[in-house]
Design a protein around this motif. Structure first.
Motif, PDB file in Angstrom:
ATOM      1  N   LYS A 118       0.831  -1.205   0.000  1.00 14.33           N
ATOM      2  CA  LYS A 118       0.000   0.000   0.000  1.00 14.33           C
ATOM      3  C   LYS A 118       0.860   1.247   0.000  1.00 14.33           C
ATOM      4  O   LYS A 118       0.581   2.214  -0.727  1.00 14.33           O
ATOM      5  N   CYS A 120       3.844   1.559  -1.155  1.00 14.61           N
ATOM      6  CA  CYS A 120       4.547   1.674  -2.433  1.00 14.61           C
ATOM      7  C   CYS A 120       3.593   1.688  -3.628  1.00 14.61           C
ATOM      8  O   CYS A 120       4.049   1.696  -4.781  1.00 14.61           O
ATOM      9  N   LYS A 121       2.273   1.666  -3.348  1.00 14.58           N
ATOM     10  CA  LYS A 121       1.250   1.720  -4.400  1.00 14.58           C
ATOM     11  C   LYS A 121       1.437   0.598  -5.423  1.00 14.58           C
ATOM     12  O   LYS A 121       1.396   0.805  -6.636  1.00 14.58           O
ATOM     13  N   ASP A 123       0.309  -3.153  -7.073  1.00 16.91           N
ATOM     14  CA  ASP A 123      -0.901  -3.923  -7.315  1.00 16.91           C
ATOM     15  C   ASP A 123      -1.013  -5.046  -6.295  1.00 16.91           C
ATOM     16  O   ASP A 123      -0.004  -5.559  -5.783  1.00 16.91           O
ATOM     17  N   GLU A 124      -2.238  -5.449  -5.992  1.00 23.34           N
ATOM     18  CA  GLU A 124      -2.455  -6.528  -5.042  1.00 23.34           C
ATOM     19  C   GLU A 124      -1.826  -7.829  -5.515  1.00 23.34           C
ATOM     20  O   GLU A 124      -1.493  -8.705  -4.718  1.00 23.34           O
ATOM     21  N   LYS A 152      11.466  -1.735  -8.161  1.00 19.54           N
ATOM     22  CA  LYS A 152      10.558  -0.590  -8.080  1.00 19.54           C
ATOM     23  C   LYS A 152      11.020   0.313  -6.946  1.00 19.54           C
ATOM     24  O   LYS A 152      11.225  -0.141  -5.823  1.00 19.54           O
ATOM     25  N   THR A 154      10.342   3.579  -4.520  1.00 20.50           N
ATOM     26  CA  THR A 154       9.304   4.440  -3.965  1.00 20.50           C
ATOM     27  C   THR A 154       9.928   5.426  -2.994  1.00 20.50           C
ATOM     28  O   THR A 154      10.558   5.014  -2.010  1.00 20.50           O
ATOM     29  N   SER A 160       4.375  10.090   5.544  1.00 20.71           N
ATOM     30  CA  SER A 160       4.249   8.632   5.699  1.00 20.71           C
ATOM     31  C   SER A 160       5.387   8.020   6.512  1.00 20.71           C
ATOM     32  O   SER A 160       5.465   6.791   6.631  1.00 20.71           O
TER      33      SER A 160
END
Length: 535
Positions: A118, A120-121, A123-124, A152, A154, A160
């Protein structure tokens, strides 16, 4: 969640990993590039699953690894003054960056994976088992996750940071410089919140000095107001000790004693308030009864005999001295001693044990214990007893959550010889190379441990209470390897050697064995056990 690797760059003795940078097969990880695109590899210290032992010579950066790990996990404590002085980026003609810190984390629970995804946005459907966190010298924090074969990146926004830090293992330190005090004022135990440190009036020595001075002045003050007035300077001098509370326990030492009596022994502050009142009223029977109940509670809650193998009859007791509680040691002879009459090692081991028992495990999240050179005051046997406490933290049997342990030591006795895979050896490189990690420490039982400790492990321990005499170093390595192999396959303990209890003594050839046995056995009445193993 568990820390699997500590990453550090441009920090004090750690510049960067020269060996990786100049290796013909070396390649950069994405977080290792600096602003101009140059590659400066992080120095990486992998951590063992449960317990990690960090050794090395003086000035090799052992303690700095603990500090770097704290900064990486908390985001606090990074200072420009700690930037590596021999780094090319140590400059004064423009703003200087901070050192770089990082950790790799694995063993993620489903909830932790979901929280990281979540943040790092992702996908599930993204699959990952670990991630790397880098707190960069530009004061940014980034998470790197490898998913679908790609990294990836982030950047974590400032808002945060608090949720991110709450996800990470929380470091806590077991202090190696904090002894259990000799005396504790009962008034402090009755209400610790109102007395964060010892005052001069709580010092037994100060009270006795003041009382003696007043008694000496008593006769000269009787008779008239004039005599009392004339004695004022002497009265003021008698109370001058209030300005010099030098010989008292520190606030931290008193807090440790309060943890022992209030948290571990389970005695409420109200009982100490009643005790103080009873002392003032001279109710000696009640006072003695409370003292005996405190000692019974200490004996049942501590179970110290299980941990202190040097005396199976050891007891920690308290004795009421005026308005103080004095800690007393009763040994196997049934004799009572004050702390000042026994070794510092026992006092400090008690401190470590109390810190272990009193530590409040958080309701959620994970932790990691950090300890810097706990061997300072302990004998070889005391250090082996401390290893058992570390094992109890990392592999608990009392329902606690496991807590990984990372500690720094100079002592071969605080190195678990049954688990060479836990050892991490640091050494100082040449010139501006900085500290580096020796990669083959677990495979080589002599170097670089010999350099780190200043002698061979066998030379350092040499003779123990039970010795296995062998022909040469190769036998020592083979036996240690076989013991580790059997232990990993969970073979029962009676079927393999405990290398912390038996000393392997290489004789440098079969012809030298008789003479070494003669030296080992000596001429004393008590002779150590010696077993000889020949090809």
């Amino acid at each position: 969640m568990q820390v699997t690797e500590v990453l550090v760059r441009f920090y004090r003795a750690f510049n960067y990993d020269y060996l990786r940078k100049y290796h013909d097969k070396g390649s950069a990880l994405p977080w290792e590039l600096v602003d101009d695109g140059s590659w400066y590899p992080f120095v990486s210290v992998p951590l063992a699953e449960g317990i990690t032992t960090i050794v090395g010579a003086n000035e090799s950066g052992k303690s700095q690894i603990l500090s770097a790990l704290k900064v990486a996990l908390t985001g606090e404590g990074a200072e420009r003054r700690d930037f590596c002085r021999y780094s090319k980026f140590f400059i004064v003609d423009q703003a200087m960056r901070l050192p770089d810190f990082g950790v790799s984390l694995g063993d993620l629970s489903a909830e932790e994976k979901a929280a990281v995804a979540k943040l790092c946005k992702l996908d599930e459907s993204s699959a990952f088992e670990s991630f790397t966190l880098i707190r960069g010298g530009d004061a940014t924090t980034r998470l790197w996750i490898r998913t679908a074969g790609e990294w990836k990146d982030t950047k974590v926004p400032a808002g945060s940071m608090k949720p991110l830090n709450a996800l990470l293992p929380a470091p806590f330190e077991m202090r190696s410089d904090l002894p259990l005090p000799d005396l504790v004022p009962i008034a402090y135990l009755a209400d610790p919140a109102t007395a964060p440190g010892a005052t001069a009036l709580q010092s037994r020595a100060s009270r006795q000095n003041i009382l003696s001075s007043v008694m000496r002045l008593g006769a000269s003050m009787l008779g008239s107001q004039e005599k009392v007035t004339a004695s004022a300077p002497k009265i003021a001098e008698a109370f001058s000790d209030l300005d010099r509370p030098a010989a008292q326990a520190s606030a931290d030492e008193l807090a440790l004693a309060a943890d022992l009596l209030l948290k571990i022994a389970g005695i409420s502050p109200e009982h100490f308030a009643d005790l103080l009142k009873a002392i003032g009223e001279g109710r000696d029977g009640y006072v003695n009864g409370i003292q005996e109940q405190i000692n019974k509670s200490l004996a049942s809650r501590l179970n110290f005999r299980r941990w202190w193998t040097q005396d199976s009859s050891f007891q920690l007791r308290v004795s009421i001295r005026e308005a103080d509680l004095a800690f007393i040691i009763r040994d196997r002879t049934g004799t009572d001693y004050s702390f000042g009459e026994r070794s510092s090692g026992l006092k400090y081991f008690l401190s470590y044990f109390v810190q272990y028992l009193a530590h409040d495990v958080p309701a959620a999240g994970s932790e990691i214990l950090l300890m810097d050179e706990p061997d300072t005051y302990l004998s070889s046997q005391g250090q082996r007893d401390l290893l058992r406490i570390f094992d109890a933290l990392a592999y608990p049997e009392d329902g606690r959550r496991p807590c990984p342990v990372v500690y720094v030591t100079h002592s071969p006795f605080l190195m678990d010889k049954n688990h060479a895979e836990r050892i991490r050896v640091l050494e100082k490189g040449e010139g501006d190379e900085g500290t580096r990690v020796v990669r083959d420490a677990a495979q080589n039982h002599y170097e670089p441990l010999r350099s780190a400790f200043g002698g061979f492990v066998a030379e350092t321990t040499f003779m123990g209470s039970c010795n296995l005499m062998i022909e040469g170093p190769s036998d020592q390595i083979l036996l240690a390897g076989m013991s580790t192999w059997l232990r990993r396959r969970e073979v029962q303990a009676t079927e393999h050697l405990d290398l912390n209890e038996i000393t392997l003594v290489p004789a440098c050839g079969a012809s030298h064995v008789p003479y070494l046995v003669y030296l080992a056995r000596g001429r004393d009445v008590e002779k150590p056990a010696v077993i000889v193993l020949l090809d």
